[in-house]
Design a protein around this motif. Structure first.
Motif, PDB file in Angstrom:
ATOM      1  N   ALA A 199       0.850  -1.199   0.000  1.00  0.00           N
ATOM      2  CA  ALA A 199       0.000   0.000   0.000  1.00  0.00           C
ATOM      3  C   ALA A 199       0.877   1.237   0.000  1.00  0.00           C
ATOM      4  O   ALA A 199       2.011   1.218   0.489  1.00  0.00           O
ATOM      5  CB  ALA A 199      -0.925  -0.004   1.225  1.00  0.00           C
ATOM      6  N   ARG A 200       0.329   2.331  -0.529  1.00  0.00           N
ATOM      7  CA  ARG A 200       1.077   3.583  -0.555  1.00  0.00           C
ATOM      8  C   ARG A 200       0.130   4.773  -0.440  1.00  0.00           C
ATOM      9  O   ARG A 200      -1.074   4.660  -0.673  1.00  0.00           O
ATOM     10  CB  ARG A 200       1.924   3.692  -1.819  1.00  0.00           C
ATOM     11  CG  ARG A 200       1.133   3.828  -3.105  1.00  0.00           C
ATOM     12  CD  ARG A 200       2.064   3.812  -4.313  1.00  0.00           C
ATOM     13  NE  ARG A 200       1.334   4.041  -5.561  1.00  0.00           N
ATOM     14  CZ  ARG A 200       1.897   3.987  -6.766  1.00  0.00           C
ATOM     15  NH1 ARG A 200       3.192   3.711  -6.873  1.00  0.00           N
ATOM     16  NH2 ARG A 200       1.183   4.207  -7.848  1.00  0.00           N
ATOM     17  N   PHE A 201       0.708   5.908  -0.081  1.00  0.00           N
ATOM     18  CA  PHE A 201       0.000   7.165   0.158  1.00  0.00           C
ATOM     19  C   PHE A 201      -0.097   7.924  -1.166  1.00  0.00           C
ATOM     20  O   PHE A 201       0.895   8.105  -1.866  1.00  0.00           O
ATOM     21  CB  PHE A 201       0.792   7.971   1.190  1.00  0.00           C
ATOM     22  CG  PHE A 201       0.128   9.211   1.698  1.00  0.00           C
ATOM     23  CD1 PHE A 201       0.099  10.369   0.932  1.00  0.00           C
ATOM     24  CD2 PHE A 201      -0.450   9.243   2.958  1.00  0.00           C
ATOM     25  CE1 PHE A 201      -0.495  11.517   1.401  1.00  0.00           C
ATOM     26  CE2 PHE A 201      -1.040  10.389   3.450  1.00  0.00           C
ATOM     27  CZ  PHE A 201      -1.068  11.533   2.663  1.00  0.00           C
ATOM     28  N   VAL A 202      -1.315   8.377  -1.524  1.00  0.00           N
ATOM     29  CA  VAL A 202      -1.549   9.082  -2.788  1.00  0.00           C
ATOM     30  C   VAL A 202      -2.349  10.343  -2.497  1.00  0.00           C
ATOM     31  O   VAL A 202      -3.147  10.388  -1.554  1.00  0.00           O
ATOM     32  CB  VAL A 202      -2.324   8.180  -3.783  1.00  0.00           C
ATOM     33  CG1 VAL A 202      -2.556   8.900  -5.107  1.00  0.00           C
ATOM     34  CG2 VAL A 202      -1.563   6.890  -4.024  1.00  0.00           C
ATOM     35  N   GLY A 203      -2.149  11.385  -3.321  1.00  0.00           N
ATOM     36  CA  GLY A 203      -2.942  12.592  -3.110  1.00  0.00           C
ATOM     37  C   GLY A 203      -2.681  13.652  -4.157  1.00  0.00           C
ATOM     38  O   GLY A 203      -1.814  13.515  -5.016  1.00  0.00           O
ATOM     39  N   VAL A 217      -5.536   6.149  -0.586  1.00  0.00           N
ATOM     40  CA  VAL A 217      -4.655   4.988  -0.524  1.00  0.00           C
ATOM     41  C   VAL A 217      -4.692   4.239  -1.843  1.00  0.00           C
ATOM     42  O   VAL A 217      -5.755   4.094  -2.455  1.00  0.00           O
ATOM     43  CB  VAL A 217      -5.084   4.033   0.616  1.00  0.00           C
ATOM     44  CG1 VAL A 217      -4.198   2.784   0.647  1.00  0.00           C
ATOM     45  CG2 VAL A 217      -5.039   4.746   1.953  1.00  0.00           C
ATOM     46  N   GLU A 218      -3.521   3.753  -2.263  1.00  0.00           N
ATOM     47  CA  GLU A 218      -3.455   2.805  -3.367  1.00  0.00           C
ATOM     48  C   GLU A 218      -2.927   1.468  -2.858  1.00  0.00           C
ATOM     49  O   GLU A 218      -2.007   1.431  -2.035  1.00  0.00           O
ATOM     50  CB  GLU A 218      -2.546   3.313  -4.489  1.00  0.00           C
ATOM     51  CG  GLU A 218      -3.198   4.386  -5.348  1.00  0.00           C
ATOM     52  CD  GLU A 218      -2.389   4.719  -6.586  1.00  0.00           C
ATOM     53  OE1 GLU A 218      -2.959   5.369  -7.480  1.00  0.00           O
ATOM     54  OE2 GLU A 218      -1.188   4.357  -6.653  1.00  0.00           O
ATOM     55  N   TRP A 224      -2.091  -1.231  -9.519  1.00  0.00           N
ATOM     56  CA  TRP A 224      -2.495  -0.353  -8.415  1.00  0.00           C
ATOM     57  C   TRP A 224      -3.990  -0.061  -8.479  1.00  0.00           C
ATOM     58  O   TRP A 224      -4.540   0.184  -9.548  1.00  0.00           O
ATOM     59  CB  TRP A 224      -1.721   0.963  -8.462  1.00  0.00           C
ATOM     60  CG  TRP A 224      -0.283   0.808  -8.074  1.00  0.00           C
ATOM     61  CD1 TRP A 224       0.797   0.858  -8.893  1.00  0.00           C
ATOM     62  CD2 TRP A 224       0.227   0.581  -6.753  1.00  0.00           C
ATOM     63  NE1 TRP A 224       1.963   0.673  -8.178  1.00  0.00           N
ATOM     64  CE2 TRP A 224       1.627   0.501  -6.849  1.00  0.00           C
ATOM     65  CE3 TRP A 224      -0.365   0.430  -5.502  1.00  0.00           C
ATOM     66  CZ2 TRP A 224       2.458   0.280  -5.756  1.00  0.00           C
ATOM     67  CZ3 TRP A 224       0.455   0.216  -4.409  1.00  0.00           C
ATOM     68  CH2 TRP A 224       1.841   0.141  -4.540  1.00  0.00           C
ATOM     69  N   HIS A 225      -4.642  -0.102  -7.300  1.00  0.00           N
ATOM     70  CA  HIS A 225      -6.072   0.199  -7.176  1.00  0.00           C
ATOM     71  C   HIS A 225      -6.247   1.189  -6.034  1.00  0.00           C
ATOM     72  O   HIS A 225      -5.507   1.142  -5.052  1.00  0.00           O
ATOM     73  CB  HIS A 225      -6.863  -1.082  -6.897  1.00  0.00           C
ATOM     74  CG  HIS A 225      -6.650  -2.152  -7.922  1.00  0.00           C
ATOM     75  ND1 HIS A 225      -7.391  -2.246  -9.069  1.00  0.00           N
ATOM     76  CD2 HIS A 225      -5.742  -3.167  -7.975  1.00  0.00           C
ATOM     77  CE1 HIS A 225      -6.967  -3.272  -9.784  1.00  0.00           C
ATOM     78  NE2 HIS A 225      -5.970  -3.848  -9.145  1.00  0.00           N
ATOM     79  N   LEU A 237     -12.872  -1.650  -4.818  1.00  0.00           N
ATOM     80  CA  LEU A 237     -11.872  -0.608  -4.945  1.00  0.00           C
ATOM     81  C   LEU A 237     -12.117   0.134  -6.256  1.00  0.00           C
ATOM     82  O   LEU A 237     -12.989  -0.210  -7.042  1.00  0.00           O
ATOM     83  CB  LEU A 237     -10.464  -1.215  -4.928  1.00  0.00           C
ATOM     84  CG  LEU A 237     -10.085  -2.038  -3.687  1.00  0.00           C
ATOM     85  CD1 LEU A 237      -8.622  -2.439  -3.754  1.00  0.00           C
ATOM     86  CD2 LEU A 237     -10.361  -1.280  -2.400  1.00  0.00           C
ATOM     87  N   ASP A 238     -11.323   1.168  -6.483  1.00  0.00           N
ATOM     88  CA  ASP A 238     -11.426   1.979  -7.706  1.00  0.00           C
ATOM     89  C   ASP A 238     -12.771   2.680  -7.828  1.00  0.00           C
ATOM     90  O   ASP A 238     -13.226   2.984  -8.944  1.00  0.00           O
ATOM     91  CB  ASP A 238     -11.153   1.136  -8.955  1.00  0.00           C
ATOM     92  CG  ASP A 238      -9.731   0.605  -8.971  1.00  0.00           C
ATOM     93  OD1 ASP A 238      -9.526  -0.508  -9.474  1.00  0.00           O
ATOM     94  OD2 ASP A 238      -8.822   1.303  -8.465  1.00  0.00           O
ATOM     95  N   LYS A 239     -13.416   2.928  -6.692  1.00  0.00           N
ATOM     96  CA  LYS A 239     -14.618   3.751  -6.645  1.00  0.00           C
ATOM     97  C   LYS A 239     -14.501   4.672  -5.437  1.00  0.00           C
ATOM     98  O   LYS A 239     -14.059   4.250  -4.370  1.00  0.00           O
ATOM     99  CB  LYS A 239     -15.883   2.898  -6.512  1.00  0.00           C
ATOM    100  CG  LYS A 239     -16.259   2.116  -7.753  1.00  0.00           C
ATOM    101  CD  LYS A 239     -17.603   1.421  -7.563  1.00  0.00           C
ATOM    102  CE  LYS A 239     -18.035   0.704  -8.820  1.00  0.00           C
ATOM    103  NZ  LYS A 239     -19.351   0.041  -8.654  1.00  0.00           N
ATOM    104  N   ALA A 240     -14.901   5.913  -5.599  1.00  0.00           N
ATOM    105  CA  ALA A 240     -14.860   6.861  -4.483  1.00  0.00           C
ATOM    106  C   ALA A 240     -15.597   8.116  -4.890  1.00  0.00           C
ATOM    107  O   ALA A 240     -15.809   8.379  -6.083  1.00  0.00           O
ATOM    108  CB  ALA A 240     -13.409   7.197  -4.109  1.00  0.00           C
TER     109      ALA A 240
END
Length: 985
Positions: A199-203, A217-218, A224-225, A237-240
């Protein structure tokens, strides 16, 4: 000859070096440079490199060559070694290990931080704390979605702009209970990594419409999702909510791009909007992945976002009804400050259409024309007063109507198919209906089949038998097919979710009365009733257990649930008949000790074996006499290993396995009898329980924790309905109290120990019972805590035995003095060559152990201690300390209880005469069980007779059993050191 040997050695060394260089990673040559940059901290970094196990060496070198400069200069070896150990364990033990490359492990599991947050040592704690959530997940995506759904409720963290700061570390967020999207993202990334999920931090530093920044989060799963932290979209995932805005990102303008944080080498940095001038975190431009898949808005439609704010411009959650000519009214709710600042409820509406938006039942209205896509409609509402009783009743009616319609819209297909799907599991079900429907709705009997631990066709046959086994006079008789074929098919964690969903659906589709839901089961189904009934008692009217086995469960939670037990007198397999008789006696004892509690029907059918010839069917009419006790006057809530955040009118944000909470209510007064160590307890109220227009009072141990009127709010009503979809489980008001903390009653103290020539103070706490009689001598229990409770707050070490010793009935029987020293961060009771390997006894005790010994000596001198009844207890790191301290001073202790720790087998002769009962979980992945086994065997070889409980299937938290009623505490207090008569001088 010697010259030739030297030449050959040099040749082999050069050959090995050449082989390493051929296969060495690109960064291998940067270790020396990193050591130089570590400055005065070089010794700690070198120590980490020297002590790391060979199979973790590449990971340690990757950390050292990639970690931020500040960390190189400040982090100690213990932190880095523990991080490596638990990161590798999580990766290697994950079901998806083969799909996660070593390179992906380095970049997205091994790092202990994401951005510039404070460096917390969360690995071991998070691995244990969240493991049960993902124990049955098979992919990183599924596991991440589960954590996103369940983890925040467990740790009690919600979104709020009132959080202390943006870039909080995980424990800063947990301590505050509030976090920004940045803090929430850090928390989820760490939780994922603790379970071996890359996992990694995205923004983005700024959305393209200028509305603010956001972080998420990805997760890596064959690509990556993304998912919003604390913003789950079910299991997908891949919805928000931000998907649309992410689609408008612009990579040509760096401020509007989307970036992933990374420790890998990168020519760009991650733009931290809360710390714009800090370029220490590497970045990856991932903008294109979010812009290419943007879904177009249907022609003729536009997205309209609605926002309601109060007098202080804070967002508030209120009911929203949108209507317009030629369209069906839409009922929803606005979002308050628990949600991201840019996340507003969004509705798809026809373009160029006049609409009316009604906020909070007429508190404010807006008439406007839908003019553009992503239009924002904002209304400022006057200071809203709490609901009156009549307003709450009206709101409840409309709320239930909307909820029922939502269930019909979303779940009609699964109900028609008679199959529920949650995560990777499916639960088919069959039902039939008997009798006329009563005025309040039908009864529901959920009947669980036997089998388990057998091929699918065997369990299918058992399911078919269960359909015909019982016939209630009235109601829906429903037989589900277990989702798995394992031995514990009816009491795994997913069953609770299936039953919540099943009950909610049957209320809507078959007009089931929520107060008349019953569970029952035969054989393995009876096992399920034993386990489910105590932990789901607040959802049920009664339960009936036929021919089952309880395993480790206890009946405490049945205080307000009528419970029928039927067992064949000759059903001896797995000791079912003996245990059934014990439960019959236990239920009678509980009912006698707690008037009004534990209603039960318990029958042992003598002469019958596992099949009782349907004699057990008498349980159905007995159950039918009972409706659910919705608002009991006393609640005994004992958490199972499968935990719940709500039980009757109580709730906790961070449920803990085996935690026990007891609360009574008498009119407007609530009394907390046991808090179970909970930092906060939520009390839910409504007009059926109390007079909501008068003050309520909450007391604990004679102290008033709360006094005041609890307002009726839409938020509480909406939240308590959403939790379970129970129309009779809605509360209108909620108050949060902080029970008397674990340090209450404990006195502070400290002792000085000389370390490197300087005196250093080491803290401890001590507590003794009230009203000690003159001349009375009491046992002393010395407790050594685990690694997670290290520090200098002089409170954390009270987390387990010390706080239980003065709150739980089975421990309160033993009047004693409790001493709890605290080991500082970065130190240990015992020094290790490697974390959690067998310790080697040092000639001189570690400084923290010297302090513990000094504290014991002080207490023996100053307190009314019975010198022949001094006991030593420790868990995890404290288990190591227990073996070590007892070996150093065997003459002191009447008994020791080392839990999930290890010692030096060479000290067995010193321990042979000390009464010992050790505990360790066979599934412990933190401290291997062999650490205890080798100590027990060594003591046996030395002539001792230690007791040992290997807890089958239990992980690292074996102390829950050791400290429980069936553990070693009663035995410990029964031990007494022999009295030796000294000759007269």
């Amino acid at each position: 000859m010697m010259r030739n040997d030297g030449w050959m050695a040099r040749f082999l060394a050069m050959l090995l070096l050449g082989c390493f260089l051929l296969h060495a990673p690109a960064w291998a040559g940067e270790v020396d440079s990193a050591l130089d940059r570590a400055g005065e901290n070089r010794e700690q970094i070198q120590q980490a490199l020297d002590q790391v196990p060979d199979d973790q060496r590449l990971g340690m070198e990757w950390l050292v060559t990639h970690m931020p400069e500040e960390d190189l200069r400040t982090l100690d070896a213990t932190f880095l070694l523990e991080n490596c150990q638990y990161a590798y364990a999580a990766w290697r033990e994950a079901p998806w290990h083969e799909e996660v490359s070593e390179e992906m492990f380095f970049e997205a599991i091994l790092p202990y931080a994401s951005i510039n947050e404070r460096r917390d040592n969360w690995r071991a704690d998070f691995r244990e704390r969240f493991a049960h959530h993902v124990s049955e997940a098979t992919t990183p995506s599924e596991a991440a979605a589960i954590l996103n759904n369940e983890m925040y409720g467990q740790v009690g963290v919600i979104y709020s702009t009132k959080r202390p700061k943006a870039d909080q570390s995980p424990y800063e967020s947990i301590d505050a209970g509030l976090a920004s999207c940045t803090g929430l993202t850090v928390l989820l990334v760490d939780a994922c990594r603790s379970q071996g999920i890359p996992a990694r931090f995205v923004g983005t530093p700024l959305w393209s419409d200028g509305s603010g920044n956001h972080s998420w989060v990805e997760v890596w799963d064959d690509g990556w999702h993304f998912t919003g932290a604390a913003e789950p979209t079910g299991m997908e995932l891949d919805k928000a909510w931000f998907s649309g805005r992410a689609g408008t990102a612009d990579r040509t303008d760096p401020i509007n791009g989307i970036y992933a944080a990374t420790w890998a080498k990168s020519p760009i940095h991650f733009p931290m909007s809360w710390r714009l001038h800090d370029e220490t975190v590497g970045g990856i431009d991932v903008t294109d992945r979010y812009t290419v898949d943007r879904q177009p808005v249907p022609e003729g439609m536009a997205r309209v976002r609605f926002k309601a704010v109060g007098p202080g411009d804070e967002r508030i959650m209120v009911p929203l009804r949108i209507s317009g000519q030629g369209m069906e009214p839409i009922e929803t709710s606005t979002r308050d400050e628990r949600f991201d600042g840019n996340d507003h409820v969004t509705v798809l509406l026809p373009s160029d259409t006049p609409v009316t938006a009604d906020f909070r039942h007429g508190a404010g209205t807006m008439d406007f024309v839908v003019a553009e896509d992503e239009q924002l409609a904002v209304i400022k509402l006057p200071d809203t007063q709490p609901f009156s009783e009549e307003q709450a009743r009206s709101t409840r009616t409309s709320m239930l109507r909307r909820h029922a319609q939502l269930v019909r819209d979303q779940r009609a297909a699964e109900h028609e198919a008679r199959t529920l799907t949650i995560g990777e599991h499916e639960m088919p079900f069959w039902y039939t209906i008997y009798g006329e429907k009563p005025e309040g709705g039908r009864s529901l009997y959920i009947s669980m089949h036997g089998g388990g631990g057998a091929p699918a066709e065997v369990n299918d046959s058992q399911w078919e038998n269960q359909k015909k086994l019982y016939t209630p006079e009235e109601g829906v008789y429903l037989a589900p097919r277990a989702p798995t074929n394992t031995w514990n098919l009816w009491h795994q964690g997913h069953i609770d979710d299936f039953y919540d969903r099943l009950i909610e659906n049957m209320i809507v589709f078959e007009d089931v009365n929520p107060d008349r839901v019953y569970i029952m089961g035969y054989s393995a189904g009876g096992d399920g009733v034993y386990q489910l009934a105590p932990r789901m008692a607040d959802r049920l009217a009664a339960a009936a257990m036929m021919a089952g086995h309880p395993n480790e469960t206890r009946p405490d939670g049945l205080r307000n649930l009528p419970f029928a037990l039927h067992m064949g007198g000759e059903d001896s397999a797995y000791d079912r008949n003996r245990i059934g008789r014990e439960w019959k006696a236990k239920l009678a004892q509980l009912a006698e000790a707690d008037p009004g509690g534990y209603p039960h029907q318990a029958q042992i059918h003598e002469g019958k074996g596992h099949w009782m010839d349907k004699k057990d069917a008498v349980a159905l009419p007995w159950m039918a006499q009972h409706d659910r006790n919705r608002y009991p006057e006393k609640i005994t809530w004992l958490q199972d290993d499968v935990t719940h955040g709500r039980f009757y009118w109580l709730a906790v944000d961070t449920p803990v396995a085996r935690q026990r909470i007891v609360v009574e209510r008498d009119g407007q007064v609530f009394r907390i009898i046991e808090s179970g160590g909970a930092e906060q307890i939520r009390l839910r109220l409504n007009d059926e329980m109390v007079d909501m227009d008068r003050p309520v009072i909450v007391m604990q141990e004679g102290r008033e924790l709360f006094r005041g009127i609890v307002p009726r709010t839409y938020e509480t009503m909406s939240r308590t309905l959403a939790e379970r979809g129970d129309p009779l489980g809605i509360y209108t008001g909620e108050l949060i109290v902080e029970p008397v903390d674990s340090a209450h009653g404990y006195k502070e103290g400290s002792v000085d120990v000389e370390v490197d020539g300087d005196a250093r103070a080491y803290p401890y706490r001590i507590r003794r019972p009230d009203r000690i009689a003159e001349g009375e001598r009491l046992p002393l229990v010395v407790f050594l805590h685990g690694a997670g409770e290290r520090g200098d707050d002089n409170v954390s070490q009270l987390k387990y035995f010390p706080q239980r010793a003065f709150s739980e009935e089975h421990l309160l029987r033993h009047r004693c003095i409790v001493l709890a020293p605290q080991c500082p961060s970065g130190e240990s009771w015992v020094e290790f060559d490697h974390p959690y390997e067998a310790s080697m006894k040092q000639e001189e005790a570690a400084p923290a152990m010297q302090a513990a010994i000094a504290a014991v000596q002080r207490v023996l001198e100053q307190e009314p201690v019975d010198p022949f009844r001094v006991y030593l207890v420790g868990l995890s790191m404290g288990g190591y300390g227990t073996w070590d301290l007892a070996a150093r001073h065997p003459e002191l202790f009447a008994a020791i209880v080392p839990i999930c720790g290890g010692g030096d087998p060479a000290t067995a002769s010193q321990l042979a005469s000390v009464p010992t009962w050790a505990f360790h979980g066979t599934a412990d992945t933190v401290v291997p069980e062999v650490r205890t086994v080798e100590m027990v065997e060594a003591i046996q070889d030395a002539g001792g007779s230690p007791k040992y409980s290997a807890l089958e299937g239990v992980g690292h938290n074996s102390w829950s059993t050791a400290f429980g009623p069936e553990g070693g505490m009663d035995w410990m207090f029964d031990q007494q050191r022999p009295t030796i008569c000294e000759p007269a001088p």
